[in-house]
Design a protein around this motif. Structure first.
Motif, PDB file in Angstrom:
ATOM      1  N   PHE A 250       0.849  -1.197   0.000  1.00  0.00           N
ATOM      2  CA  PHE A 250       0.000   0.000   0.000  1.00  0.00           C
ATOM      3  C   PHE A 250       0.888   1.250   0.000  1.00  0.00           C
ATOM      4  N   PRO A 251       1.483   1.576  -1.132  1.00  0.00           N
ATOM      5  CA  PRO A 251       2.459   2.676  -1.171  1.00  0.00           C
ATOM      6  C   PRO A 251       1.874   4.002  -0.694  1.00  0.00           C
ATOM      7  N   HIS A 252       2.530   4.603   0.284  1.00  0.00           N
ATOM      8  CA  HIS A 252       2.175   5.920   0.817  1.00  0.00           C
ATOM      9  C   HIS A 252       0.776   5.957   1.460  1.00  0.00           C
ATOM     10  N   LEU A 253       0.316   4.799   1.910  1.00  0.00           N
ATOM     11  CA  LEU A 253      -0.987   4.741   2.591  1.00  0.00           C
ATOM     12  C   LEU A 253      -1.034   5.689   3.780  1.00  0.00           C
ATOM     13  N   PHE A 254       0.003   5.632   4.626  1.00  0.00           N
ATOM     14  CA  PHE A 254      -0.007   6.458   5.834  1.00  0.00           C
ATOM     15  C   PHE A 254       0.285   7.924   5.527  1.00  0.00           C
TER      16      PHE A 254
ATOM     17  N   PHE B 129       8.639  -0.908   4.914  1.00  0.00           N
ATOM     18  CA  PHE B 129       7.518  -0.705   5.827  1.00  0.00           C
ATOM     19  C   PHE B 129       7.234   0.775   6.010  1.00  0.00           C
ATOM     20  N   GLN B 130       6.058   1.048   6.559  1.00  0.00           N
ATOM     21  CA  GLN B 130       5.645   2.405   6.894  1.00  0.00           C
ATOM     22  C   GLN B 130       4.997   2.389   8.276  1.00  0.00           C
ATOM     23  N   ILE B 131       5.201   3.495   9.016  1.00  0.00           N
ATOM     24  CA  ILE B 131       4.703   3.614  10.383  1.00  0.00           C
ATOM     25  C   ILE B 131       4.035   4.973  10.541  1.00  0.00           C
ATOM     26  N   LEU B 132       2.878   4.963  11.174  1.00  0.00           N
ATOM     27  CA  LEU B 132       2.194   6.211  11.505  1.00  0.00           C
ATOM     28  C   LEU B 132       1.987   6.266  13.009  1.00  0.00           C
ATOM     29  N   LEU B 133       2.467   7.344  13.628  1.00  0.00           N
ATOM     30  CA  LEU B 133       2.293   7.561  15.064  1.00  0.00           C
ATOM     31  C   LEU B 133       1.284   8.677  15.277  1.00  0.00           C
TER      32      LEU B 133
END
Length: 289
Positions: free
Chosen positions: A54-58, A88-92
């Motif tokens: 899911f590229p650039h989802l966050f 990976f991607q992380i959203l805080l």
């Protein structure tokens, strides 16, 4: 402490400038891993996903939250951090303590959504595409709602569902007939700022009984998109609709508008979860044959 990829763990520690964090997995993440993150007496909500699936989802989610927050009438969690690597991607996000909705909550929610929809611009869509759940969402600009709704919302999904044999050629012809009715169904409306995916799983009731919007699929569109979504799976109190209508009166054919708008999420569910959603789509199509 829950097991997590050491690289992700290290990235989280570096982002928060701490040596140790504690993660407790939470429910509610359908396509994401979600955690309650604790570090140095600070609590955050952490979402982790693949950067390739899911590229650039966050990135688009964070932008949507910030756009809604800038509009002001309804609260969103503050974006604390966003990390993207090749894998990976992380959203805080700010951690929101929850409570049980009451009449005050629903009244505030209806008033707030009406106020959100008062934020308008000249063009439909958004400068960037984003996601509706796990599916890419096109936001190519248009000047009229029927064109935008058909070209950016319905037609791409109709074609995908047909290619996967979830819709027949007869269904395609029914959609083509529906498209001729759409200009007469929707009232003229300045493109309004939308949450975009406003079902019962995408809001929280904070401890002060104020509504908090989460997981947006934001763009500028017709307000009936948000209102329709609230009815798709239920869960919204009568006071919510009364408060909205008091501040922004609904058109006389709002039920018809909502039914047509809900074809969009129903097509998404048909594509993702199969033919159990087909009968609802057929019911709406039958009204326009």
């Amino acid at each position: 402490m829950i097991s997590i990829d050491p690289v992700i763990y290290q990235q989280l520690c570096q982002t928060l400038s701490v040596n140790k964090i504690y993660l407790e997995e939470t429910s509610g993440g359908s396509i994401n891993k979600t955690f309650k993150l604790s570090a140095n007496n600070r609590t955050l909500f952490c979402k982790v996903n693949s950067a390739t699936n899911f590229p650039h989802l966050f990135k688009t989610e964070a932008a949507g939250l910030q756009l809604l927050n800038h509009a002001g009438p309804l609260r969103t969690p503050k974006v604390i951090g966003l990390l993207e690597t090749h894998s990976f991607q992380i959203l805080l996000l700010e951690w929101i303590e929850r409570s049980t909705p009451n009449h005050t909550f629903w009244k505030s929610f209806g008033e707030g959504l009406a106020a959100l929809h008062s934020h308008t611009q000249s063009l439909l869509g958004l400068e960037t595409d984003n996601f509706m759940g796990s599916l890419p969402q096109k936001n190519k600009s248009a000047t009229d709602w029927p064109t935008f709704f058909i070209q950016n919302r319905l037609e791409p999904l109709v074609q995908q569902c047909h290619s996967q044999q979830l819709l027949t050629t007869h269904h395609l012809l029914s959609f083509q007939k529906l498209y001729t009715y759409i200009p007469g169904i929707f009232n003229e409306q300045s493109p309004a700022l939308l949450h975009g995916d406003l079902w019962s799983g995408n809001y929280l009731c904070a401890v002060d009984k104020q509504p908090v919007l989460i997981d947006p699929a934001t763009y500028y569109g017709h307000p009936s998109i948000d209102l329709a979504m609230t009815t798709l799976f239920g869960g919204f109190d009568k006071a919510f609709y009364e408060a909205y209508h008091y501040h922004t009166p609904l058109p006389t054919n709002y039920k018809e508008q909502w039914k047509v708008c809900n074809l969009y999420p129903l097509l998404i569910h048909l594509l993702l979860f199969g033919k159990s959603y087909l009968s609802s789509i057929e019911s709406t199509l039958s009204d326009f044959q």
